[in-house]
Design a protein around this motif. Structure first.
Motif, mmCIF file in Angstrom:
data_model
loop_
_atom_site.group_PDB
_atom_site.id
_atom_site.type_symbol
_atom_site.label_atom_id
_atom_site.label_comp_id
_atom_site.label_asym_id
_atom_site.label_seq_id
_atom_site.Cartn_x
_atom_site.Cartn_y
_atom_site.Cartn_z
ATOM 1 N N GLU A 60 -0.588 3.274 6.063
ATOM 2 C CA GLU A 60 -1.903 3.414 5.415
ATOM 3 C C GLU A 60 -2.428 2.038 4.980
ATOM 4 O OE1 GLU A 60 -4.988 5.869 4.367
ATOM 5 O OE2 GLU A 60 -3.085 6.609 5.088
ATOM 6 N N GLU A 61 -3.720 1.839 5.148
ATOM 7 C CA GLU A 61 -4.364 0.598 4.720
ATOM 8 C C GLU A 61 -5.048 0.822 3.373
ATOM 9 O OE1 GLU A 61 -4.142 -2.385 6.194
ATOM 10 O OE2 GLU A 61 -2.804 -1.446 7.658
ATOM 11 N N THR B 224 0.831 -1.208 0.000
ATOM 12 C CA THR B 224 0.000 0.000 0.000
ATOM 13 C C THR B 224 0.860 1.250 0.000
ATOM 14 O OG1 THR B 224 -1.753 -1.163 1.188
ATOM 15 C CG2 THR B 224 -1.818 1.236 1.224
ATOM 16 N N SER C 157 -8.311 3.686 -3.303
ATOM 17 C CA SER C 157 -8.107 3.355 -4.713
ATOM 18 C C SER C 157 -8.788 4.373 -5.625
ATOM 19 C CB SER C 157 -8.662 1.960 -5.001
ATOM 20 O OG SER C 157 -8.546 1.647 -6.367
ATOM 21 N N THR D 47 -7.888 0.650 0.755
ATOM 22 C CA THR D 47 -9.347 0.543 0.742
ATOM 23 C C THR D 47 -9.845 0.924 -0.644
ATOM 24 O OG1 THR D 47 -9.646 2.845 1.409
ATOM 25 C CG2 THR D 47 -9.502 1.210 3.187
ATOM 26 N N ASP D 48 -11.114 0.624 -0.891
ATOM 27 C CA ASP D 48 -11.721 1.038 -2.166
ATOM 28 C C ASP D 48 -11.738 2.556 -2.287
ATOM 29 O OD1 ASP D 48 -12.129 -1.553 -2.966
ATOM 30 O OD2 ASP D 48 -14.216 -1.631 -2.268
ATOM 31 N N LYS D 49 -11.962 3.244 -1.171
ATOM 32 C CA LYS D 49 -11.977 4.710 -1.177
ATOM 33 C C LYS D 49 -10.595 5.255 -1.559
ATOM 34 C CE LYS D 49 -13.004 8.675 1.763
ATOM 35 N NZ LYS D 49 -13.405 9.130 3.099
#
Length: 102
Positions: free
Chosen positions: A71-72, A4, A78, A74-76
């Motif tokens: 940071e993880e 990520t 992306s 997520t779809d947001k």
């Protein structure tokens, strides 16, 4: 480094390099001293231009990957990165096109 952080880093690196590239094109065309310096320092102004853009990409990638190491994905995230790439590409293209059109 996590995938990520590398994804974010390369995205930010691309955006920085794209914008720097556009600004450098305009700067070289309006400042002959800069163009001459690039020619003298690198053998040809386009070689210098390319090296500087790659350097900005690498530095921005490494710096931002380090900043976003926790940071993880997520779809947001992306979606935000995708939109940012499109916007920076359009802005960079408009800077160059606008300069040469004027």
């Amino acid at each position: 480094m996590k995938k990520t952080s590398l994804l974010i880093g390369t995205t930010i690196g691309y955006m920085a390099a794209a914008l720097f590239n556009a600004v450098l094109v305009v700067a070289k065309e309006t400042n002959l001293a800069m163009k001459e310096w690039l020619k003298l320092a690198f053998g040809h102004h386009w070689i210098g231009h390319g090296i500087l853009v790659i350097a900005v990409f690498i530095l921005a990638t490494l710096a931002s990957a380090a900043l976003y190491r926790r940071e993880e994905f997520t779809d947001k995230l992306s979606l935000r990165l995708s939109v940012a790439v499109i916007l920076f590409t359009l802005i960079s293209a408009l800077i160059i096109a606008g300069f040469f059109a004027s």
